[in-house]
Write an enzyme that holds these catalytic residues in place. Sequence first.
Site, PDB file in Angstrom:
ATOM      1  N   ASP A 167      28.362 -11.149  97.327  1.00  0.00           N
ATOM      2  CA  ASP A 167      29.646 -10.750  96.285  1.00  0.00           C
ATOM      3  C   ASP A 167      29.946 -11.536  94.961  1.00  0.00           C
ATOM      4  OD1 ASP A 167      32.076  -9.196  95.941  1.00  0.00           O
ATOM      5  OD2 ASP A 167      33.271 -10.548  97.021  1.00  0.00           O
ATOM      6  N   TYR A 474      39.277 -13.413 107.617  1.00  0.00           N
ATOM      7  CA  TYR A 474      40.072 -12.587 106.849  1.00  0.00           C
ATOM      8  C   TYR A 474      40.985 -11.810 107.702  1.00  0.00           C
ATOM      9  CZ  TYR A 474      37.081 -13.987 102.700  1.00  0.00           C
ATOM     10  OH  TYR A 474      36.619 -14.624 101.552  1.00  0.00           O
ATOM     11  N   GLU A 512      36.617 -20.190 103.989  1.00  0.00           N
ATOM     12  CA  GLU A 512      37.029 -19.058 103.399  1.00  0.00           C
ATOM     13  C   GLU A 512      38.086 -18.376 104.141  1.00  0.00           C
ATOM     14  OE1 GLU A 512      34.470 -15.971 102.027  1.00  0.00           O
ATOM     15  OE2 GLU A 512      32.795 -17.117 101.533  1.00  0.00           O
TER      16      GLU A 512
HETATM   17  O1  LIG Z   1      35.027 -10.478 100.383  1.00  0.00           O
HETATM   18  C1  LIG Z   1      35.225 -11.823  99.879  1.00  0.00           C
HETATM   19  O2  LIG Z   1      36.199 -11.865  99.080  1.00  0.00           O
HETATM   20  C2  LIG Z   1      34.140 -12.865 100.226  1.00  0.00           C
HETATM   21  O3  LIG Z   1      33.949 -13.062 101.529  1.00  0.00           O
HETATM   22  C3  LIG Z   1      32.699 -13.273 102.027  1.00  0.00           C
HETATM   23  O4  LIG Z   1      32.137 -11.968 102.342  1.00  0.00           O
HETATM   24  C4  LIG Z   1      32.708 -11.044 103.176  1.00  0.00           C
HETATM   25  C5  LIG Z   1      32.574  -9.917 102.777  1.00  0.00           C
HETATM   26  C6  LIG Z   1      33.130  -8.855 103.659  1.00  0.00           C
HETATM   27  C7  LIG Z   1      34.112  -9.200 105.117  1.00  0.00           C
HETATM   28  N1  LIG Z   1      34.330  -8.305 105.783  1.00  0.00           N
HETATM   29  O5  LIG Z   1      34.265  -7.021 105.440  1.00  0.00           O
HETATM   30  O6  LIG Z   1      34.815  -8.328 106.859  1.00  0.00           O
HETATM   31  C8  LIG Z   1      33.947 -10.370 105.231  1.00  0.00           C
HETATM   32  C9  LIG Z   1      33.503 -11.627 104.338  1.00  0.00           C
HETATM   33  C10 LIG Z   1      31.795 -13.947 101.332  1.00  0.00           C
HETATM   34  O7  LIG Z   1      31.205 -15.241 101.830  1.00  0.00           O
HETATM   35  C11 LIG Z   1      32.212 -14.216  99.875  1.00  0.00           C
HETATM   36  O8  LIG Z   1      31.045 -14.422  99.125  1.00  0.00           O
HETATM   37  C12 LIG Z   1      32.945 -13.199  99.161  1.00  0.00           C
HETATM   38  O9  LIG Z   1      33.401 -13.018  98.136  1.00  0.00           O
END
Ligand SMILES: O=C(O)[C@H]1O[C@@H](Oc2ccc([N+](=O)[O-])cc2)[C@H](O)[C@@H](O)[C@@H]1O
Length: 600
Positions: A167, A474, A512
């Site tokens: 990302d 998240y 994160e």
């Molecule tokens: O998404 C974000 O902002 C950040 O989260 C992390 O990537 C994810 C992407 C999708 C999901 N999900 O869909 O659960 C969880 C994590 C990465 O380490 C980081 O590089 C990125 O910028």
Amino acid sequence: MLNFSELYPCSNQARMAHSLDGMWKFRFDPEEKGLQEGWQHKLPHPISMPVPASFADFFTTKEERDYCGDFWYETEVFVPREWEKQELEIRFGSITHRSFVYCNGNLAVTHEGGFLPVVANVTDYVKFGEVNTFVIKANNELNEESLPCGTTTVLSDGRKLAKPYFDFFNYSGIQRSVWLVSKPKESIEDFSVEYELNGEDAVVHYQIMTNGNHEVSFELFDEAKQQVSKSTGGQGSVIVPKAHLWNVGDAYLYQAVMRIWDGETLIDEYSSKIGIRTVKIVGKEIQINGKAVYLKGFGKHEDFEVIGRGFNWGVLKRDFECMKWIGANCFRTSHYPYAEEWYQFADEEGFLIIDEVPAVGMMRSTRNFADAGTGQFTRFFETPTVPNLLKAHLQAVEEMIVRDKNHPSVIAWSLFNEPETTSEESKDYFTTIFEAARALDPQKRPMTGAFEKNSQPEICKCYQLCDFICLNRYYGWYIKGGPELVDARKAFLVEMNKWKDKNLNVPFVFTEFGTDTMPSEHKLPSIMWSQEYQNEYLDMNFEIFDQFDFIQGELVWNFADFQTTEGIMRVNGNKKGIFDRARQPKSAAFVLKNRWESMD
Ligand SMILES: O=C(O)[C@H]1O[C@@H](Oc2ccc([N+](=O)[O-])cc2)[C@H](O)[C@@H](O)[C@@H]1O
């Protein structure tokens, strides 16, 4: 063993470092015809290109901004005749992602990996007392056998397009400083220091690697430039009585001066600042100098308007001022080792760094953020490209640890970000990585990696490798966002209680957690993407962190908004910054400042 010296250039009575930063020449090579046409001697019809910088955001067409494939740089430099008796190197902080370095048309070195130094010995190719031409052929395509992982597609008009499994924008070019280095034939190639505290005194164990047999000396000077200890021999120990320790937010640096002698005649000299401190995981605590520290700060990116991932002292200065203002003490170099100047400045400022290797994108689902939530497309470590990927990963780990091992700011190594971790194959793969890494660090710093939400306590096969465990979570954003925040909190608690029940007796750090937030949006009551929602989400997370004694740090995603690939999940980039891309605060910055200042 690396076959080149990673030492950062310095100038003294034995060595000269000459900066090559400035305006270089540049050409794209979509047809890959440069080599046949002899571009390694001189670029035909070049355009200008600043170094250090990413090339992408200078351009006004998409074809140039999103360019993927081969591209070339060139510069000319006068090499003085006085350097004739010396070895001459050209040293790039990095070149993305793979490079061929030519001196006067001769191939001097090739390098794979875009985030660590490229060093070419050009002594045999250079013309002393004349102007010399340096040409670099580079390539920024992504694949599954190099880092970071991704793929490269071809559009119907024949253009290549990078498809990251990660990302952040695939910024490319000569993004860090370039030096011409002249040093003696017999020279200091590397050194390392490690520390033992003994009451008020410190024992500094040192090792100096040279390519010759002459006598070596090691001296330490304090900040008042007074000599505090001296020793001879390529390795040994010196005592620093009443040592002034390097501490969090209270840095103290000694100057280590190393010399090679031929009797009374100096052959080589190298000097570097070092900070005396210890780092240990003791039960659930991360201890610096025997005292527990709670990590407060951010995952960052090297990212800014116009210059992309290009190193800039001004951006570095502003970022440190913002981090000090907000009460942070730590950042993770997500998702790649940063320019060396970041570590030098963190050493000066007493900041802690979790240093991360560019092992990101090791789960195909992240190529499309809509898939990531499902946890499909795992089994990344069963494809035929894995042996090559492992090789690239091991090389990056070695180059990172060799480069950064003497920085007091570096307190831990992060060996991956969000890979697939539930298969036997992933366990074998990362066991190899961790074993190799552990053998490389003289300071035996803790090792870790950042785990995404599919790496749950009951199925993850890799957290066991870590000295402390880093979670990217998240709940309240990708999982149960907005009106479902109460359920997000519940689900988060369920997971954390499962970790608690494992009684691992190791620290956990959140590397994160965050929400995309538009600086323009306010909403009462809150709504996802508004500033108010970012604050509510953070409060919910903090309430959970504070319930578990093994949670020993919180690094918010992200310090600032940053550029990504275009897509339906991103509005001109990732907006999870606590600061916007121009480094102005969103309202969440004041929430963090309150919390972090009250924790001291
Ligand atoms: O998404 C974000 O902002 C950040 O989260 C992390 O990537 C994810 C992407 C999708 C999901 N999900 O869909 O659960 C969880 C994590 C990465 O380490 C980081 O590089 C990125 O910028």
